[in-house]
Write a protein that holds these residues in place. Structure first.
Motif, PDB file in Angstrom:
ATOM      1  N   SER A  59       0.791  -1.231   0.000  1.00 12.87           N
ATOM      2  CA  SER A  59       0.000   0.000   0.000  1.00 12.87           C
ATOM      3  C   SER A  59       0.823   1.280   0.000  1.00 12.87           C
ATOM      4  O   SER A  59       0.335   2.336  -0.408  1.00 12.87           O
ATOM      5  N   ASN A  60       2.087   1.224   0.423  1.00 15.81           N
ATOM      6  CA  ASN A  60       2.924   2.427   0.483  1.00 15.81           C
ATOM      7  C   ASN A  60       3.992   2.446  -0.611  1.00 15.81           C
ATOM      8  O   ASN A  60       4.970   3.194  -0.511  1.00 15.81           O
ATOM      9  N   LEU A  61       3.776   1.649  -1.616  1.00 10.69           N
ATOM     10  CA  LEU A  61       4.764   1.542  -2.690  1.00 10.69           C
ATOM     11  C   LEU A  61       4.887   2.863  -3.458  1.00 10.69           C
ATOM     12  O   LEU A  61       3.880   3.461  -3.863  1.00 10.69           O
ATOM     13  N   GLU A  62       6.132   3.312  -3.643  1.00 11.86           N
ATOM     14  CA  GLU A  62       6.399   4.542  -4.391  1.00 11.86           C
ATOM     15  C   GLU A  62       7.107   4.277  -5.712  1.00 11.86           C
ATOM     16  O   GLU A  62       7.007   5.072  -6.640  1.00 11.86           O
ATOM     17  N   LEU A  63       7.822   3.147  -5.807  1.00 12.68           N
ATOM     18  CA  LEU A  63       8.534   2.787  -7.034  1.00 12.68           C
ATOM     19  C   LEU A  63       8.284   1.324  -7.357  1.00 12.68           C
ATOM     20  O   LEU A  63       8.440   0.460  -6.486  1.00 12.68           O
ATOM     21  N   LEU A  64       7.915   1.070  -8.598  1.00  7.07           N
ATOM     22  CA  LEU A  64       7.713  -0.297  -9.080  1.00  7.07           C
ATOM     23  C   LEU A  64       8.454  -0.472 -10.391  1.00  7.07           C
ATOM     24  O   LEU A  64       8.206   0.253 -11.360  1.00  7.07           O
ATOM     25  N   ASP A  65       9.369  -1.423 -10.423  1.00  7.75           N
ATOM     26  CA  ASP A  65      10.144  -1.716 -11.630  1.00  7.75           C
ATOM     27  C   ASP A  65       9.766  -3.110 -12.120  1.00  7.75           C
ATOM     28  O   ASP A  65      10.058  -4.116 -11.467  1.00  7.75           O
ATOM     29  N   ILE A  66       9.110  -3.156 -13.285  1.00  4.02           N
ATOM     30  CA  ILE A  66       8.699  -4.433 -13.878  1.00  4.02           C
ATOM     31  C   ILE A  66       9.306  -4.581 -15.275  1.00  4.02           C
ATOM     32  O   ILE A  66       8.730  -5.215 -16.156  1.00  4.02           O
ATOM     33  N   SER A  67      10.467  -3.998 -15.473  1.00  2.00           N
ATOM     34  CA  SER A  67      11.130  -4.025 -16.777  1.00  2.00           C
ATOM     35  C   SER A  67      11.623  -5.417 -17.142  1.00  2.00           C
ATOM     36  O   SER A  67      11.823  -6.281 -16.280  1.00  2.00           O
ATOM     37  N   ASN A  68      11.813  -5.600 -18.447  1.00  3.02           N
ATOM     38  CA  ASN A  68      12.441  -6.817 -18.966  1.00  3.02           C
ATOM     39  C   ASN A  68      11.717  -8.086 -18.521  1.00  3.02           C
ATOM     40  O   ASN A  68      12.315  -9.019 -17.979  1.00  3.02           O
TER      41      ASN A  68
END
Length: 353
Positions: A59-68
């Motif tokens: 719920s407090n996520l500020e950055l999400l990296d789902i690359s590649n």
């Protein structure tokens, strides 16, 4: 999935599950407290085809990296991440139909969708009112929607490596735009309205189809870097430099005419007398020179930027005229009659090659 030490949440609220060869991800083994403390989640370099719904439990996520990964769709559950500021989803299989309908409700500041399959910029992206950086390089975009002007806080717009053929005038309505990258596209002209981009510092236009620049480009007062290499205008400029120098006959004739050396028909062979009568004045009103056969178009550099300057076409009777403005090439519509009209400390780099 059992979280190993690498995937554990550290003291800075980072959960790193990158390069784990995952084809699915679940947060069941992460405690509620750790989920609340996680601010950065890295799922890049895996084999995910679907963004797991359990991501929304952070719920407090500020950055999400789902690359590649192999993602072709991002589900509605991402809109529950109300604190998400940065989404990096480059090098997947996403297209203009992959984003949820309410994607524009996110509070994103940075969005990177480079290296996907977008043919259009999704209109959901143009509703991200807090967006400061948008990257869609290396896709299949053919145009920039006029709705781009809605991103009033945008500072970085990277659209290099697409199939874009025109720059809409609405891009000029981005008051904070600092970096504009449109390299490796099919752009044929630059709209003069870009002069309103008062914050622009870097403009990348290399490897396009530009044959001229508008006069207004010189009004970008904060511009420090302009990349133009790989455009027809640069190729033409370089070719124009490679001209045949005046012959000895012409140089002698110029000396006679510009120096008002007296002569008469009786002093010269008939063919030389007729040749001297063919002298023409240099079209540059500030030049008293003459020419016969070698009136050439040359480059006038109107702005200082270290090794390179901004090139604009001028007609010249000789290389010595390069310091004075001459009759301009009508196609460029960019020359100035006043050498002092452009500050000498403006551009730092113009990349021509």
């Amino acid at each position: 999935m059992e979280l190993n030490d690498k995937a554990a949440v550290n003291g800075e609220g980072v959960l790193d599950v990158s390069n784990a060869n995952l084809d699915t991800f679940t947060a069941d083994s992460v405690s509620s407290e750790k989920k609340r403390n996680t601010q950065q989640l890295y799922l890049n370099n895996n084999r995910l085809c679907v963004l797991p719904s359990s991501v929304s439990s952070f719920s407090n996520l500020e950055l999400l990296d789902i690359s590649n990964n192999g993602l072709s769709v991002i589900g509605e559950h991402i809109t529950r991440l109300v604190k998400l500021k940065t989404l990096v989803a480059k090098n997947n299989r996403l297209n203009e139909f992959s984003l949820p309908k309410d994607f524009g409700s996110l509070q994103l500041e940075v969005l990177n969708l480079s290296g996907n399959c977008f043919k259009e910029i999704p209109l959901q992206c143009t509703k991200l009112r807090r967006l400061q950086s948008l990257s869609l390089g290396g896709n299949r975009l053919k145009s920039i929607p006029v709705e781009i002007e809605n991103l009033s806080r945008l500072e970085v717009l990277y659209l290099g490596g697409n199939l874009i053929s025109a720059i809409p005038a609405e891009v000029a309505n981005l008051p904070w735009l600092t970096y504009l990258a449109l390299s490796d596209n099919c752009i044929q002209s630059v709209p003069p309205q870009l002069t309103r981009l008062h914050s622009l510092r870097s403009l990348s236009l290399h490897n396009n189809q530009l044959s001229y620049l508008p006069r207004e480009i010189l009004s970008l007062v904060r511009l420090q870097e302009l990349s133009l290499r790989g455009n027809p205008l640069v190729v033409r400029f370089v070719k124009e430099l490679m001209y045949d120098p005046p012959s000895l006959l012409e140089l002698a004739g110029r000396t006679v005419k510009s120096g008002n050396v007296p002569y008469s028909r009786q002093d010269l062979p008939d063919h030389l007398f007729k040749y001297l009568d063919l002298a023409s004045k240099c079209p540059n009103p500030k030049c008293a020179g003459v020419y016969f056969d070698s009136c050439v178009r040359h480059i006038k550099f109107v702005d200082f930027c270290g090794k390179y300057r901004l090139p604009l076409m001028h007609y010249l009777c000789s290389p010595e005229c390069t310091t004075s403005p001459c009759t301009s090439n009508p196609q460029s519509d960019a020359e100035s009659d006043d050498d002092n009209s452009v500050p000498a400390d403006r551009l730092q780099r113009v990349l021509l090659g």
